[in-house]
Design an enzyme around this catalytic site. Structure first.
Site, PDB file in Angstrom:
ATOM      1  N   ASP A   6      -2.505  -0.362  22.238  1.00  0.00           N
ATOM      2  CA  ASP A   6      -3.741  -1.059  22.593  1.00  0.00           C
ATOM      3  C   ASP A   6      -3.426  -2.258  23.479  1.00  0.00           C
ATOM      4  OD1 ASP A   6      -6.241  -2.131  22.772  1.00  0.00           O
ATOM      5  OD2 ASP A   6      -6.394  -2.747  20.663  1.00  0.00           O
ATOM      6  N   LYS A  21      -5.298  -8.055  26.474  1.00  0.00           N
ATOM      7  CA  LYS A  21      -4.817  -8.940  25.422  1.00  0.00           C
ATOM      8  C   LYS A  21      -3.820  -9.940  26.000  1.00  0.00           C
ATOM      9  CE  LYS A  21      -5.072  -5.791  21.447  1.00  0.00           C
ATOM     10  NZ  LYS A  21      -6.100  -6.505  20.665  1.00  0.00           N
ATOM     11  N   ASP A  23      -1.432   0.384  16.333  1.00  0.00           N
ATOM     12  CA  ASP A  23      -2.859   0.681  16.407  1.00  0.00           C
ATOM     13  C   ASP A  23      -3.199   2.155  16.133  1.00  0.00           C
ATOM     14  OD1 ASP A  23      -5.226  -0.694  16.487  1.00  0.00           O
ATOM     15  OD2 ASP A  23      -5.535  -0.440  18.644  1.00  0.00           O
ATOM     16  N   ASP A  75     -11.536  -4.169  24.672  1.00  0.00           N
ATOM     17  CA  ASP A  75     -10.573  -4.297  23.582  1.00  0.00           C
ATOM     18  C   ASP A  75     -11.188  -3.902  22.228  1.00  0.00           C
ATOM     19  OD1 ASP A  75      -8.167  -4.801  22.398  1.00  0.00           O
ATOM     20  OD2 ASP A  75      -8.347  -6.994  22.446  1.00  0.00           O
ATOM     21  N   ARG A  82     -13.571   1.367  17.635  1.00  0.00           N
ATOM     22  CA  ARG A  82     -14.890   1.763  17.147  1.00  0.00           C
ATOM     23  C   ARG A  82     -15.523   2.817  18.056  1.00  0.00           C
ATOM     24  NH1 ARG A  82     -16.910  -4.387  17.443  1.00  0.00           N
ATOM     25  NH2 ARG A  82     -14.766  -4.585  16.662  1.00  0.00           N
TER      26      ARG A  82
HETATM   27  N1  BES Z   1      -6.354  -3.036  17.506  1.00  0.00           N
HETATM   28  C1  BES Z   1      -7.097  -4.223  17.555  1.00  0.00           C
HETATM   29  C2  BES Z   1      -7.168  -4.966  16.221  1.00  0.00           C
HETATM   30  C3  BES Z   1      -5.881  -5.444  15.624  1.00  0.00           C
HETATM   31  C4  BES Z   1      -5.479  -6.749  15.791  1.00  0.00           C
HETATM   32  C5  BES Z   1      -5.117  -4.614  14.848  1.00  0.00           C
HETATM   33  C6  BES Z   1      -4.310  -7.200  15.208  1.00  0.00           C
HETATM   34  C7  BES Z   1      -3.949  -5.059  14.258  1.00  0.00           C
HETATM   35  C8  BES Z   1      -3.549  -6.368  14.429  1.00  0.00           C
HETATM   36  C9  BES Z   1      -8.512  -3.911  18.006  1.00  0.00           C
HETATM   37  O1  BES Z   1      -8.662  -2.851  18.861  1.00  0.00           O
HETATM   38  C10 BES Z   1      -9.004  -5.120  18.707  1.00  0.00           C
HETATM   39  O2  BES Z   1      -8.511  -5.414  19.749  1.00  0.00           O
HETATM   40  N2  BES Z   1      -9.971  -5.797  18.120  1.00  0.00           N
HETATM   41  C11 BES Z   1     -10.535  -6.946  18.690  1.00  0.00           C
HETATM   42  C12 BES Z   1     -12.018  -6.819  18.509  1.00  0.00           C
HETATM   43  C13 BES Z   1     -12.834  -7.756  19.347  1.00  0.00           C
HETATM   44  C14 BES Z   1     -12.632  -7.488  20.820  1.00  0.00           C
HETATM   45  C15 BES Z   1     -14.270  -7.563  18.948  1.00  0.00           C
HETATM   46  C16 BES Z   1      -9.979  -8.154  17.959  1.00  0.00           C
HETATM   47  O3  BES Z   1      -9.705  -8.071  16.769  1.00  0.00           O
HETATM   48  O4  BES Z   1      -9.798  -9.180  18.607  1.00  0.00           O
HETATM   49 ZN    ZN Z   2      -7.242  -1.415  18.801  1.00  0.00          ZN
HETATM   50 MN    MN Z   3      -8.400  -3.448  20.891  1.00  0.00          MN
END
Ligand code: BES
Ligand code: ZN
Ligand code: MN
Length: 480
Positions: free
Chosen positions: A258, A265, A276, A335, A339
């Protein structure tokens, strides 16, 4: 991984492991020392008299085979969890004290604790060395590795099989998460799924590639995967364990890396994003445990898998995606990709299989660890019976689950000016937001629960997968 056995007779030359509770040090119960030679008994008594550290492993030498003492809390206050955790250090202690085989004595522990000890030893033997090179190999030559463990007690072949399959299932989950993302791609998940299906009877595998996903209308999976050279997949494993009942579905997020996509990121958050695919790895490990142990239930594992990356084809913020079930999604953040692929997978699974329960697992939100900390999995859903059974199953195997509110009142946060919903809003409860999004892809009549495992799948301090929730899933499916 070592071999383990349940022999009828002790081999006198093999070192012994003896669990000792802290309240057995002053006055040693006779029963505790059952199975030790005279020399060993004396040496153990002497070592205990000398005083020993509170918690951990201590070798005792006597001339006969070494006795490794495993020191535990007071007998009455012992918990399965702490016994499992201390036992998980036996493998590394054996290395330290140059022990390559062990016979495990049960001491005065009850059956439940003995079981936890066995699991701890077996699970604690996991090492991920696939990518170690010549330097490690040189070192390893000089080291002793625990190769065989025999368990005393009246246990049968059944226990041996259970331990072996548990060991393999949890290692499968950990290996997939630990594997570097250049290798662990969507097609790698396909390969592993096919291997599982080949190995186990009563398991069938179906894989949809991009061409088919397009025909099916899985535009969410396609959109997220479009920015990567790696081809996306939807993988379905079906296990027919018994009866005509509808299956239990385990749906797992399989984002093999990811980057965040165009909502890129920052570098410190890119590190460890190979984890991920944790939802997919957990669903596969759980599925493998259930099927290989022959649990008499029908179960399917559904894995939408993509790499979330960037090229000129990549999906962008402002794009609108028409999902499998017709719901349109305005992309506000690339990001929040998990979902989106899960939305298609959940809607497809509900329609195609009408499962009696549908549990999705995903490393969905960074916010999850802030909400529940690193020891809890977050559960969201509207079906109280299903959620409480999952919480109960987790409690029984020391893999705790905590419920967060999937409440109507937050629903409007996802309103979009251009489409039905946005994929990312400003709700501070990020984990709840993820659940609310997914809810749009699950028909009301389906018993559904979303598990956010971003808090527990990967141990940041060790930079290693934990294998969490495989035992919980096995326990849950057995009973549900
Ligand atoms: N894969 C990430 C979430 C994640 C973060 C998993 C740290 C494991 C460790 C997910 O796809 C993501 O990026 N989520 C975002 C959501 C936001 C953009 C609404 C997040 O958590 O910042
Ligand atoms: Zn993710
Ligand atoms: Mn993400």
């Amino acid at each position: 991984m070592f071999k383990f056995s349940f022999p009828n007779k002790l081999d006198k030359k093999v070192p012994l492991l003896l669990p000792v509770c802290s309240d057995q040090i002053k006055t040693v119960p006779k029963k505790l020392l059952n199975g030790l030679s005279k020399k060993q008994t004396e040496a153990v008594r002497a070592a205990l008299r000398k005083g020993v550290p509170d918690d951990g492993l201590l070798p005792v030498y006597s001339g006969d085979a070494t006795v490794l003492l495993m020191l535990l809390a007071k007998e009455k206050s012992l918990k399965t969890r702490s016994v499992r955790e201390t036992s998980s250090q036996i493998f590394s202690a054996a290395r330290k004290y140059k022990i390559d085989g062990l016979t495990i004595l049960t001491g005065t522990l009850n059956d439940e604790l003995v079981r936890a000890m066995r699991e701890g030893i077996v699970i604690g033997s996991y090492e991920y060395n696939d990518w170690k090179g010549v330097i490690h190999k040189e070192k390893a030559k000089k080291q002793t590795t625990l190769k065989s463990v025999s368990f005393t007690g009246n246990k049968t072949a059944g226990e041996s099989k259970r331990l072996l399959q548990l060991q393999k299932s949890i290692a499968l989950t950990k290996d997939l998460i630990n594997c570097p993302p250049k290798t662990a791609t969507p097609s790698y998940l396909e390969k592993k799924s096919r291997e599982i299906a080949r190995q186990l009877k009563d398991v069938k595998v179906t894989v949809f590639k991009e061409k088919e996903l397009k025909k099916m209308g899985c535009n969410g999976i396609l959109a997220v995967g479009r920015g990567s050279h790696e081809e996306s997949r939807l993988i379905i494993l079906e296990y027919k364990g018994g009866g005509k009942k509808a299956p239990i579905a385990l749906v797992g997020k399989g984002v093999t890396f990811d980057t965040g996509g165009y909502s890129l990121k920052p570098s410190q958050y890119l590190e460890s994003m190979k984890q991920d695919l944790g939802g997919a790895a957990t669903a596969l490990g759980g599925f493998y445990a259930i099927a290989s142990l022959g649990v008499k239930k029908n179960v399917i594992a559904v894995i939408p898998t993509v790499e979330n990356s960037i090229n000129s084809h990549a999906y962008r913020p402002d794009d609108v995606i028409k999902m499998y079930n017709g719901v349109t999604v305005e992309v506000t953040n690339t990001d929040a990709e998990g979902r989106i692929i899960l939305g298609d997978a959940l809607a497809y699974t509900a329609k195609k299989y009408n499962p009696r329960a549908m549990i999705d697992m995903a490393t969905l939100t960074g916010a999850c660890a802030y909400a529940v900390g690193n020891d809890f999995t977050a559960a969201l859903g509207t079906n109280n019976d299903l959620i409480s059974k999952i919480i109960e199953s987790g409690k029984e195997v020391d893999e705790p689950v905590w419920e967060l509110p999937l409440h109507e009142r937050y629903k409007k946060e996802l309103d979009s000016p251009i489409a039905d919903i946005v994929n990312c809003s400003k709700l501070k409860a990020g984990t709840v937001e993820g659940g609310l999004f997914l809810q749009h892809f699950v028909p009301k009549e389906i018993n559904w629960c979303h598990l956010d495992i971003a808090s527990v799948a990967f141990d940041e301090s060790k930079k290693q997968a934990t294998g969490r929730n495989v035992r919980m899933l096995l326990n849950f499916v057995k009973k549900y």
